[in-house]
Enzyme design. Structure first.
Site, PDB file in Angstrom:
ATOM      1  N   SER A  96      45.247  37.695  53.132  1.00  0.00           N
ATOM      2  CA  SER A  96      44.606  37.461  51.839  1.00  0.00           C
ATOM      3  C   SER A  96      45.409  38.143  50.726  1.00  0.00           C
ATOM      4  CB  SER A  96      43.153  37.941  51.896  1.00  0.00           C
ATOM      5  OG  SER A  96      42.397  37.463  50.809  1.00  0.00           O
ATOM      6  N   ASP A 187      36.863  50.422  39.762  1.00  0.00           N
ATOM      7  CA  ASP A 187      37.169  50.126  38.361  1.00  0.00           C
ATOM      8  C   ASP A 187      38.608  49.644  38.200  1.00  0.00           C
ATOM      9  OD1 ASP A 187      34.609  50.780  37.559  1.00  0.00           O
ATOM     10  OD2 ASP A 187      35.113  52.885  37.180  1.00  0.00           O
ATOM     11  N   HIS A 246      37.974  32.628  56.570  1.00  0.00           N
ATOM     12  CA  HIS A 246      38.982  33.410  55.854  1.00  0.00           C
ATOM     13  C   HIS A 246      39.367  34.664  56.630  1.00  0.00           C
ATOM     14  CE1 HIS A 246      41.385  34.826  52.589  1.00  0.00           C
ATOM     15  NE2 HIS A 246      40.603  35.852  52.322  1.00  0.00           N
TER      16      HIS A 246
END
Length: 267
Positions: A96, A187, A246
């Protein structure tokens, strides 16, 4: 382009069996919100034939949190780790987001890559698709659960899938306040998300040996993406694993392990 300092990545280093002496190492790179820990069962199989290193990318696992999620930036981190471990050249496997790191590494430093294995990702830009996951992790951060059951309830307010919640829970650790806290740099990941879903870095195709493994039940490497894939990886062999999504390495672990080993052994 602004230069971003490299970070000292955490890694798992599995030595090859004693009978193996000079096989080229394998470097394994996880996907978004994953870690090296997710790959331990695979590493034990692959180390029978060679040294295997699995790493935590920046803002993931036990690696430092830092700004910058461009693929060229993450490649610099990986190359710094390879230098630290005296690995001149390696087979590189990425899943990925880690697959895009691996592709970028192969394009930017092809002399360091013996072969490339890309797991269920194409070198294309994807649509935004992790808003619910980020919201779930933010919910945990704000809710400060005392145990994993409370954390699962908080995750469940945004994510219905139990397997997905279990995967996300691998990013939790108990802190000094006895609270289940995030170990990922959420973040920084959110700030760099546009880079994460974008195309890999590098201008030239990687013309070395490449294997692309895709899940038969996944949409991440659709047939209409194959032409773009071959522009970047002209020698790529595309193999579809049946009954796999996936997370194909979790859905079909033995088939995945065998496909990787057979490809590497043929190089």
């Amino acid at each position: 382009m602004m230069n971003v300092a490299t970070v000292d990545l955490h890694f798992i280093d599995m030595p090859a069996d004693d009978t193996v002496t000079d096989a080229t190492p394998l470097v394994v790179i996880h996907g978004l919100l994953g870690s090296a820990d997710n790959w331990r069962s695979h590493l034990k199989v692959w180390q029978r034939g060679r040294r295997v290193i699995a790493l935590d990318l920046r803002n993931h696992g036990r690696s430092p949190h830092a700004e910058g999620m461009r693929y060229a930036t993450m490649v610099d981190d990986v190359l710094a780790l390879m230098d630290k471990l005296s690995i001149e050249r390696a087979h590189v496997l990425g899943h990925s987001m880690g697959g895009k790191v691996a592709i970028s590494l192969a394009r930017l430093a092809p002399e360091r890559v013996a072969s490339l294995i890309v797991a269920d990702i194409a070198p294309v830009a994807y649509e935004h698709g992790h808003d619910d996951v980020f919201a779930a992790l933010d919910n945990v951060r704000q809710g400060q659960p005392k145990n994993r059951r409370e954390a699962d309830n908080l995750l469940g307010e945004h994510v219905d899938s139990r397997p997905t919640r279990l995967f996300l829970a691998t990013n939790l650790m108990r802190n000094e306040d006895n609270v289940m806290a995030l170990r990922v740099g959420l973040d920084h990941i959110k700030q760099g998300y546009s880079d994460i879903i974008g195309v890999p870095d590098g201008e030239q195709p990687y013309d070395g040996p490449a294997l692309v493994l895709r899940g038969g039940d996944s949409h991440y490497v659709a047939d209409d993406m194959v032409p773009a894939l071959r522009e970047v990886l002209p020698r790529a062999r595309v193999v579809t694993l049946k009954n796999a999504g996936h997370w194909l390495h979790a859905d079909q672990p033995e088939a995945f392990q065998q496909a990787v080993m057979a490809f590497i052994d043929a190089q």
